[in-house]
Design a protein around this motif. Structure first.
Motif, short mmCIF file in Angstrom:
data_model
loop_
_atom_site.label_atom_id
_atom_site.label_comp_id
_atom_site.label_asym_id
_atom_site.label_seq_id
_atom_site.Cartn_x
_atom_site.Cartn_y
_atom_site.Cartn_z
N ASP A 43 -9.34 -18.61 9.00
CA ASP A 43 -10.08 -18.76 7.75
C ASP A 43 -9.91 -17.51 6.89
O ASP A 43 -10.49 -16.47 7.18
CB ASP A 43 -11.56 -18.99 8.06
N MET A 44 -9.12 -17.61 5.80
CA MET A 44 -8.80 -16.45 5.00
C MET A 44 -8.77 -16.82 3.52
O MET A 44 -8.23 -17.85 3.14
CB MET A 44 -7.42 -15.92 5.41
N PHE A 45 -9.38 -15.97 2.69
CA PHE A 45 -9.34 -16.09 1.23
C PHE A 45 -8.40 -15.01 0.72
O PHE A 45 -8.55 -13.84 1.08
CB PHE A 45 -10.74 -15.93 0.65
N ILE A 46 -7.44 -15.38 -0.10
CA ILE A 46 -6.44 -14.45 -0.60
C ILE A 46 -6.54 -14.41 -2.12
O ILE A 46 -6.60 -15.45 -2.77
CB ILE A 46 -5.02 -14.92 -0.18
N PHE A 47 -6.59 -13.20 -2.68
CA PHE A 47 -6.64 -13.07 -4.13
C PHE A 47 -5.89 -11.82 -4.56
O PHE A 47 -5.54 -10.97 -3.74
CB PHE A 47 -8.08 -13.05 -4.65
N THR A 48 -5.62 -11.74 -5.86
CA THR A 48 -4.90 -10.58 -6.40
C THR A 48 -5.72 -9.91 -7.48
O THR A 48 -6.56 -10.53 -8.12
CB THR A 48 -3.54 -10.99 -6.99
N ALA A 79 -0.18 3.67 -15.81
CA ALA A 79 -0.35 4.44 -17.04
C ALA A 79 -0.23 3.55 -18.28
O ALA A 79 -0.95 3.73 -19.25
CB ALA A 79 0.68 5.56 -17.09
N LEU A 80 0.68 2.59 -18.25
CA LEU A 80 0.88 1.68 -19.37
C LEU A 80 0.57 0.25 -18.93
O LEU A 80 0.90 -0.15 -17.81
CB LEU A 80 2.32 1.75 -19.88
N LEU A 81 -0.03 -0.53 -19.81
CA LEU A 81 -0.39 -1.90 -19.50
C LEU A 81 0.84 -2.74 -19.13
O LEU A 81 0.78 -3.57 -18.23
CB LEU A 81 -1.12 -2.53 -20.68
N LYS A 82 1.97 -2.48 -19.77
CA LYS A 82 3.18 -3.26 -19.49
C LYS A 82 3.74 -3.00 -18.09
O LYS A 82 4.53 -3.77 -17.58
CB LYS A 82 4.26 -2.98 -20.54
N ASN A 83 3.32 -1.90 -17.46
CA ASN A 83 3.79 -1.57 -16.11
C ASN A 83 2.83 -2.01 -15.02
O ASN A 83 3.02 -1.67 -13.86
CB ASN A 83 4.02 -0.06 -16.00
N THR A 84 1.80 -2.75 -15.36
CA THR A 84 0.81 -3.19 -14.38
C THR A 84 1.43 -4.16 -13.39
O THR A 84 2.14 -5.08 -13.78
CB THR A 84 -0.38 -3.86 -15.09
N LYS A 85 1.16 -3.95 -12.12
CA LYS A 85 1.64 -4.82 -11.04
C LYS A 85 0.43 -5.38 -10.30
O LYS A 85 -0.70 -4.96 -10.50
CB LYS A 85 2.53 -4.04 -10.06
N SER A 86 0.67 -6.30 -9.38
CA SER A 86 -0.42 -6.92 -8.63
C SER A 86 -0.68 -6.21 -7.31
O SER A 86 0.21 -5.59 -6.74
CB SER A 86 -0.09 -8.39 -8.33
N ARG A 87 -1.90 -6.32 -6.84
CA ARG A 87 -2.29 -5.90 -5.49
C ARG A 87 -2.92 -7.12 -4.85
O ARG A 87 -3.73 -7.80 -5.45
CB ARG A 87 -3.29 -4.75 -5.53
N ILE A 88 -2.54 -7.41 -3.61
CA ILE A 88 -3.02 -8.60 -2.93
C ILE A 88 -4.03 -8.23 -1.85
O ILE A 88 -3.89 -7.18 -1.20
CB ILE A 88 -1.84 -9.42 -2.35
N PHE A 89 -5.06 -9.06 -1.70
CA PHE A 89 -6.12 -8.84 -0.72
C PHE A 89 -6.25 -10.08 0.16
O PHE A 89 -6.27 -11.20 -0.35
CB PHE A 89 -7.46 -8.59 -1.41
#
Length: 164
Positions: A77-82, A88-98
């Motif tokens: 039983d696992m809930f996965i979200f990002t 530094a810049l909004l265009k360089n934002t990447k995801s982190r997964i939990f």
């Protein structure tokens, strides 16, 4: 949503609106739906849902939930979200997964990614977690992990497969 429940993140409606100095707190909300009587389904949930200890400074200062989520319920039983990672810049934002255990809200695994996830997908039979996103200028489907249950240690395990 799986066959009889909804799982998601819950935050206080006051944070960021009325109480500007309070940190964001994320809770794991599990709503059980009993459809025995189809015309009057019973909906139950915990009055005090467990807090998810994300442990990221940006997550506590800003609402960075990206609305990508998935559930693995058959093997473990696992809930996965990002969430968005700090950059530094909004265009360089990447995801982190939990990967969060249901129903206790413990973060089992978290990892930064080198791309922005557009959609998460799970395979209930094997516990596979895949994502769609733009990597290196191309849209790709990437296998991220496999969620299993270790019967000997009686715990949920995330086998991280993705290697950028």
């Amino acid at each position: 949503m799986d066959s009889s429940r909804l799982v998601g993140l819950l935050t206080s409606q006051a944070t960021g609106r009325r109480i500007r100095t309070a940190s964001w707190v994320y809770n794991l909300l599990v709503i059980d739906i009993n459809t025995t009587v189809r015309r009057h389904p019973r909906v139950t949930y915990l009055d005090e849902p467990p807090e998810i200890n994300i442990g990221q400074a940006m997550s506590q200062e800003y609402m960075v939930f990206t609305s990508n989520s998935a559930i693995v319920s058959k093997s473990a039983d696992m809930f996965i979200f990002t969430q968005a990672q700090q950059s530094a810049l909004l265009k360089n934002t990447k995801s982190r997964i939990f990967f969060v255990s249901v129903p206790d809200g413990q973060v089992v695994y978290t990892a930064p990614l080198d791309f922005v996830i557009l959609q998460l997908m799970t395979n209930e039979k094997y516990g596979d977690v895949s994502a769609v996103g733009y990597r290196s200028g191309e849209q790709q489907v990437v296998m991220l992990a496999r969620v299993t249950r270790n019967m000997v240690e009686d715990r949920k395990v995330v086998d991280w497969i993705y290697n950028p």
